[in-house]
Design an enzyme around this catalytic site. Structure first.
Site, PDB file in Angstrom:
ATOM      1  N   CYS A   2       0.963  -1.128   0.019  1.00  0.00           N
ATOM      2  CA  CYS A   2       0.020   0.060   0.112  1.00  0.00           C
ATOM      3  C   CYS A   2       1.010   1.250   0.022  1.00  0.00           C
ATOM      4  O   CYS A   2       1.847   1.171   0.603  1.00  0.00           O
ATOM      5  CB  CYS A   2      -1.006   0.105   1.251  1.00  0.00           C
ATOM      6  SG  CYS A   2      -2.014  -1.343   1.277  1.00  0.00           S
ATOM      7  N   ARG A  27       3.856   0.009  -4.916  1.00  0.00           N
ATOM      8  CA  ARG A  27       3.722  -0.442  -3.669  1.00  0.00           C
ATOM      9  C   ARG A  27       2.242  -1.376  -3.434  1.00  0.00           C
ATOM     10  O   ARG A  27       2.011  -1.990  -2.550  1.00  0.00           O
ATOM     11  CB  ARG A  27       3.578   0.543  -2.724  1.00  0.00           C
ATOM     12  CG  ARG A  27       4.708   1.597  -2.429  1.00  0.00           C
ATOM     13  CD  ARG A  27       4.635   2.524  -1.556  1.00  0.00           C
ATOM     14  NE  ARG A  27       4.754   1.895  -0.206  1.00  0.00           N
ATOM     15  CZ  ARG A  27       5.924   1.757   0.406  1.00  0.00           C
ATOM     16  NH1 ARG A  27       7.084   2.314  -0.037  1.00  0.00           N
ATOM     17  NH2 ARG A  27       5.974   1.168   1.737  1.00  0.00           N
ATOM     18  N   TRP A  74      -2.612  -2.713  -1.474  1.00  0.00           N
ATOM     19  CA  TRP A  74      -2.290  -4.118  -1.783  1.00  0.00           C
ATOM     20  C   TRP A  74      -3.050  -4.866  -0.818  1.00  0.00           C
ATOM     21  O   TRP A  74      -2.925  -4.527   0.472  1.00  0.00           O
ATOM     22  CB  TRP A  74      -0.766  -4.477  -1.837  1.00  0.00           C
ATOM     23  CG  TRP A  74      -0.260  -5.759  -2.011  1.00  0.00           C
ATOM     24  CD1 TRP A  74       0.040  -5.942  -3.267  1.00  0.00           C
ATOM     25  CD2 TRP A  74      -0.365  -6.928  -1.090  1.00  0.00           C
ATOM     26  NE1 TRP A  74       0.108  -7.528  -3.231  1.00  0.00           N
ATOM     27  CE2 TRP A  74      -0.096  -7.958  -2.031  1.00  0.00           C
ATOM     28  CE3 TRP A  74      -0.581  -7.197   0.219  1.00  0.00           C
ATOM     29  CZ2 TRP A  74       0.258  -9.378  -1.149  1.00  0.00           C
ATOM     30  CZ3 TRP A  74      -0.596  -8.255   0.559  1.00  0.00           C
ATOM     31  CH2 TRP A  74      -0.046  -9.444   0.034  1.00  0.00           C
ATOM     32  N   ASN A  98      -1.738   1.788   5.858  1.00  0.00           N
ATOM     33  CA  ASN A  98      -0.713   0.911   5.273  1.00  0.00           C
ATOM     34  C   ASN A  98      -0.372  -0.117   6.287  1.00  0.00           C
ATOM     35  O   ASN A  98       0.328   0.426   7.321  1.00  0.00           O
ATOM     36  CB  ASN A  98       0.353   1.511   4.741  1.00  0.00           C
ATOM     37  CG  ASN A  98       1.547   0.701   4.182  1.00  0.00           C
ATOM     38  OD1 ASN A  98       1.247  -0.642   4.198  1.00  0.00           O
ATOM     39  ND2 ASN A  98       2.780   1.191   4.126  1.00  0.00           N
ATOM     40  N   GLY A  99      -0.810  -1.315   6.317  1.00  0.00           N
ATOM     41  CA  GLY A  99      -0.187  -2.224   7.321  1.00  0.00           C
ATOM     42  C   GLY A  99      -1.413  -3.289   7.708  1.00  0.00           C
ATOM     43  O   GLY A  99      -2.330  -3.344   6.845  1.00  0.00           O
ATOM     44  N   GLU A 482      17.494 -16.828  -9.250  1.00  0.00           N
ATOM     45  CA  GLU A 482      16.960 -15.725  -9.644  1.00  0.00           C
ATOM     46  C   GLU A 482      16.402 -15.566 -11.034  1.00  0.00           C
ATOM     47  O   GLU A 482      15.216 -14.768 -11.241  1.00  0.00           O
ATOM     48  CB  GLU A 482      18.205 -14.285  -9.718  1.00  0.00           C
ATOM     49  CG  GLU A 482      17.759 -12.837 -10.203  1.00  0.00           C
ATOM     50  CD  GLU A 482      16.893 -12.269  -9.456  1.00  0.00           C
ATOM     51  OE1 GLU A 482      16.285 -12.830  -8.352  1.00  0.00           O
ATOM     52  OE2 GLU A 482      16.412 -11.203  -9.892  1.00  0.00           O
ATOM     53  N   LYS A 486      12.374 -14.404 -11.647  1.00  0.00           N
ATOM     54  CA  LYS A 486      12.149 -13.413 -12.477  1.00  0.00           C
ATOM     55  C   LYS A 486      11.045 -13.770 -13.348  1.00  0.00           C
ATOM     56  O   LYS A 486      10.275 -13.025 -13.828  1.00  0.00           O
ATOM     57  CB  LYS A 486      13.539 -12.805 -13.372  1.00  0.00           C
ATOM     58  CG  LYS A 486      13.828 -11.583 -13.592  1.00  0.00           C
ATOM     59  CD  LYS A 486      14.071 -10.583 -12.418  1.00  0.00           C
ATOM     60  CE  LYS A 486      13.301 -10.941 -11.116  1.00  0.00           C
ATOM     61  NZ  LYS A 486      14.005 -10.264  -9.996  1.00  0.00           N
ATOM     62  N   GLU A 489       7.740 -14.362 -11.766  1.00  0.00           N
ATOM     63  CA  GLU A 489       7.120 -13.070 -11.539  1.00  0.00           C
ATOM     64  C   GLU A 489       6.389 -12.335 -12.551  1.00  0.00           C
ATOM     65  O   GLU A 489       5.319 -11.744 -12.322  1.00  0.00           O
ATOM     66  CB  GLU A 489       8.158 -12.057 -11.024  1.00  0.00           C
ATOM     67  CG  GLU A 489       8.358 -12.372  -9.461  1.00  0.00           C
ATOM     68  CD  GLU A 489       9.464 -10.945  -9.004  1.00  0.00           C
ATOM     69  OE1 GLU A 489      10.489 -11.033  -9.672  1.00  0.00           O
ATOM     70  OE2 GLU A 489       8.975 -10.374  -8.171  1.00  0.00           O
ATOM     71  N   HIS A 505      18.618 -35.599  -7.602  1.00  0.00           N
ATOM     72  CA  HIS A 505      17.888 -36.044  -6.371  1.00  0.00           C
ATOM     73  C   HIS A 505      16.438 -35.691  -6.275  1.00  0.00           C
ATOM     74  O   HIS A 505      15.931 -35.428  -5.418  1.00  0.00           O
ATOM     75  CB  HIS A 505      18.678 -35.081  -5.078  1.00  0.00           C
ATOM     76  CG  HIS A 505      20.319 -35.479  -5.082  1.00  0.00           C
ATOM     77  ND1 HIS A 505      20.503 -36.633  -4.419  1.00  0.00           N
ATOM     78  CD2 HIS A 505      21.318 -34.958  -5.505  1.00  0.00           C
ATOM     79  CE1 HIS A 505      21.943 -36.703  -4.203  1.00  0.00           C
ATOM     80  NE2 HIS A 505      22.189 -35.630  -5.021  1.00  0.00           N
ATOM     81  N   LYS A 605       5.931  -4.037  -4.658  1.00  0.00           N
ATOM     82  CA  LYS A 605       7.468  -3.865  -4.648  1.00  0.00           C
ATOM     83  C   LYS A 605       8.111  -3.810  -3.220  1.00  0.00           C
ATOM     84  O   LYS A 605       8.975  -4.387  -3.113  1.00  0.00           O
ATOM     85  CB  LYS A 605       7.736  -2.487  -5.455  1.00  0.00           C
ATOM     86  CG  LYS A 605       9.171  -1.887  -5.341  1.00  0.00           C
ATOM     87  CD  LYS A 605       9.835  -2.751  -6.692  1.00  0.00           C
ATOM     88  CE  LYS A 605      11.231  -2.305  -6.736  1.00  0.00           C
ATOM     89  NZ  LYS A 605      12.098  -3.321  -7.371  1.00  0.00           N
TER      90      LYS A 605
HETATM   91  O1  M6R Z   1      13.314  -4.449  -0.866  1.00  0.00           O
HETATM   92  P1  M6R Z   1      13.874  -5.950  -0.891  1.00  0.00           P
HETATM   93  O2  M6R Z   1      15.265  -6.067  -1.630  1.00  0.00           O
HETATM   94  O3  M6R Z   1      14.008  -6.167   0.815  1.00  0.00           O
HETATM   95  O4  M6R Z   1      12.657  -6.981  -1.446  1.00  0.00           O
HETATM   96  C1  M6R Z   1      12.800  -8.242  -1.336  1.00  0.00           C
HETATM   97  C2  M6R Z   1      11.914  -8.985  -2.093  1.00  0.00           C
HETATM   98  O5  M6R Z   1      10.783  -8.574  -1.810  1.00  0.00           O
HETATM   99  C3  M6R Z   1      12.269  -8.574  -3.487  1.00  0.00           C
HETATM  100  O6  M6R Z   1      13.432  -8.969  -3.899  1.00  0.00           O
HETATM  101  C4  M6R Z   1      11.027  -9.326  -4.583  1.00  0.00           C
HETATM  102  O7  M6R Z   1      11.191 -10.818  -4.531  1.00  0.00           O
HETATM  103  C5  M6R Z   1      11.211  -8.807  -5.939  1.00  0.00           C
HETATM  104  N1  M6R Z   1       9.883  -8.865  -6.358  1.00  0.00           N
HETATM  105  C6  M6R Z   1      11.949  -9.988  -6.790  1.00  0.00           C
HETATM  106  O8  M6R Z   1      12.145  -9.276  -8.079  1.00  0.00           O
END
Ligand code: M6R
Length: 610
Positions: A2, A27, A74, A98-99, A482, A486, A489, A505, A605
């Protein structure tokens, strides 16, 4: 999660708030709303869905209003709907939040027993009714907050508007971020400074357990016990253009393309290019008692966690520290074997991730020294740590992390070289060689970007995959993890990352002729082991897409596709370059599939609730 924003001053505020919400939309984007006061009336507009869905309702707000607040959501409690959108308000007062209010159910039942009826399913609405109950007795907002805040459990940044006090807004901070921006005869607040950068350079960061009253003249701050607090302003001179798309179709693509320049400026901050020596001033080590430190423990989430996996390899080989890496969400609830001899390093782009922040608090309570590797200055994690090392990657707006991830790798590499120098674990010649290699990164990164046409073309063939594996070994293991994150996501294709050695395994059971395996295979000391994995996949008719370093005729013959990455004889820098290829791959697959690249579904984010 949020985003919240508010304004009080002499400008017309509805559009200003809407534009601020555009900057905060990363956010959360489940719904949006704005409330303003004008002529003694509170007017509210809100709509489920992305912010653009609010646009047709903006005409319902009085343009002359000069005090207002907005929210982009959010969803946690209650589906994304008009009713659950913030601001929540009756005629007399309005609240944005927010929270999460963890004890909202008990509070709601008590309020219902007193005859209150609820319009939404949100936890936030209990705050509104607790407030209204006090205001109806003639209590001031200030006194009402002193009474109701101790009843709330959880995380809550709040903006509060009271019709009977139309020249002030009230703010509360507990667990979620909140910043006040001070302009000339105008005052702002927001979840982070980004939307306020066009208007002000001076900011007040509220701490947990504080609330504020803002007017156009500035802010007064108290703690929850009612004791007034002195707040020094900090100055930030961010370039607001850095938060624009600058001609790119997506923030993600722009951020991918910013990497060569970002690497150059990081390297020149930490390296004296004339003497080829390391500058130790910006590593955040000045406030750390290194003599006490016997081991390191990284805590992080998501991509930052994968970057920290690379950090572990670096810290063990260069400064030769025993080093653990842990997901912050696990660390905070364990009994880890840590103490005053442990330096806990929190890695976070936003500096606001709830689990990482809680881990830092936990580590401090255990007597550890704590250091933040963060991008966003003055965010909660660096403020909570003993010391901070800033990445200086510039604003990252795309929800999928790209430049912040590679910036973490580069900064962790530089940090490990700094520690190695201080601990005398690297000879002068070896250090000089590392530094010379660092200087090769920016031009090689530009070459990695020049692969985009090939990558985009191959991505077209990948559109209809439903799931795939990513494999790598050593530094490339973290890059495989990673790469999978990506892709899933932003394209919603299921991808899973594995260490190459783990294939046998279990995951090898998945291999059949339709399964694509993306193998990160640089020419490093584990190359032959990766070739063996590739043969095992081929023997089971799996399809292989190889991310290579330089030309690799063997892989070109044996794999369905080869995405070539510039080669460098340095595992960490090679990992940076491989990662850039995988970022572009995920981007083009998502683009061709028509997903919302910058705002993928269900994500935000900044994960400021656990
Ligand atoms: O702001 P931060 O680096 O602490 O965020 C951590 C994760 O939320 C962030 O890396 C998330 O996994 C991203 N969406 C990755 O692309």
């Amino acid at each position: 999660m949020c985003g919240i924003i508010g304004y009080i001053g002499s400008r017309s505020c509805p559009e200003l708030i809407y534009q601020g919400l555009e900057k905060l939309e990363y956010r959360g984007y489940d719904s949006a709303g704005i409330a303003v006061i004008s002529s003694g009336q509170i007017t509210t507009v809100k709509a489920a869905g992305k912010l653009a869905r609010l646009r047709p309702f903006m005409g319902g707000l009085p343009a002359a209003a000069h005090i207002g607040m907005g929210h982009t959501r959010w969803a946690t409690h209650g589906e994304p709907s008009d009713e659950n959108a913030h601001p929540h308000g009756e005629a007399g007062a309005s609240v944005i939040h927010n929270g999460i209010i963890e004890n909202y159910k008990e509070l709601k039942l008590e309020l219902i027993a007193q005859g209150v009826s609820f319009k939404s399913e949100t936890d936030t609405e209990v705050i509104l009714h607790l407030l209204l109950a006090e205001l109806q007795k003639g209590t001031s907002v200030h006194m009402a907050l002193l009474k109701l805040l101790p009843q709330l459990q959880g995380a809550f940044s709040l903006g509060i508007m009271n019709r009977d006090e139309p020249e002030a807004l009230y703010l509360v901070k507990q667990g979620s971020p909140l910043v006040i921006g001070c302009g000339k005869d105008e005052t702002f607040f927001a979840s982070d400074p980004l939307p306020l950068i066009p208007y002000c350079q001076h900011f007040l960061f509220l701490e947990d357990g504080e609330f504020a009253r803002i007017t156009r003249a500035g802010a007064e701050v108290w703690n929850f016990a009612g004791v007034q607090q002195e707040k020094p302003a900090v100055t930030m001179d961010w370039d607001s253009a850095a938060a624009e798309k600058n001609g790119f179709n997506h923030y993600m693509l722009k951020e991918i393309h910013e990497q060569p320049q970002m690497f150059s400026s990081t390297i020149s901050r930490h390296l004296d290019l004339h003497t080829n020596s390391l500058i130790l001033d910006h590593l955040g080590l000045d406030k750390i008692d290194l003599a006490q430190v016997k081991r390191l423990h990284f805590v992080a989430c998501g991509s930052a966690y994968y970057a920290a996996l690379v950090g572990k390899y670096l810290m063990e080989t260069l400064p030769q520290f025993p080093c653990d890496v842990e997901l912050a969400s696990e660390f905070r609830y364990r009994e880890p074997f840590i103490g005053p001899d442990t330096l806990v390093i929190a890695v976070s782009q936003s500096g606001e991730t709830a689990d990482t922040l809680a881990s830092v608090k936990y580590a401090r309570a255990k007597g550890c020294q704590t250091l933040a590797l963060c991008n966003v200055k003055f965010s909660s994690i660096p403020r909570e740590c003993h010391s901070a090392f800033y990445m200086e990657a510039g604003p990252e707006i795309g929800v999928a992390s790209t430049k912040a991830f590679t910036s973490m790798l580069l900064n962790l590499y530089i940090f490990s070289l700094g520690l190695a120098r201080l601990r005398h674990t690297l000879s002068a010649e070896a250090l000089a060689q590392h530094l010379s290699q660092l200087k090769l990164l920016p031009p090689l990164a530009a070459q990695a970007l020049a692969q985009d046409k090939n990558i985009a073309t191959y991505a077209l063939q990948f559109l209809h995959e439903t799931h795939c594996l990513f494999i790598g070994r050593g530094f490339s293991y973290a890059i495989a993890l990673e790469g999978a994150l990506k892709l899933k996501e932003i394209s919603y294709i299921h991808g899973e990352g594995y260490a190459g050695g783990e294939l046998k395994h279990g995951p090898i059971a998945l291999i059949e002729k339709s399964l694509a395996v993306i193998a990160v295979v640089p020419r490093d000391k584990l190359y032959d082991k990766m070739l063996a994995n590739i043969e095992e996949i081929r023997a089971r008719k799996g399809r292989i897409i190889a991310i290579t370093s330089g030309n690799d005729p063997h892989l070109a013959q044996t794999c369905e596709a080869v995405l070539s990455c510039p080669a460098i004889d340095n595992p960490c820098l090679q990992a940076v370059l491989s990662s850039m290829i995988l970022q572009q791959f995920a981007y083009y697959v998502a683009l061709h599939r028509g997903t919302d690249v910058d705002q993928p579904r269900n994500l935000a984010k900044s994960v400021t609730v656990e």
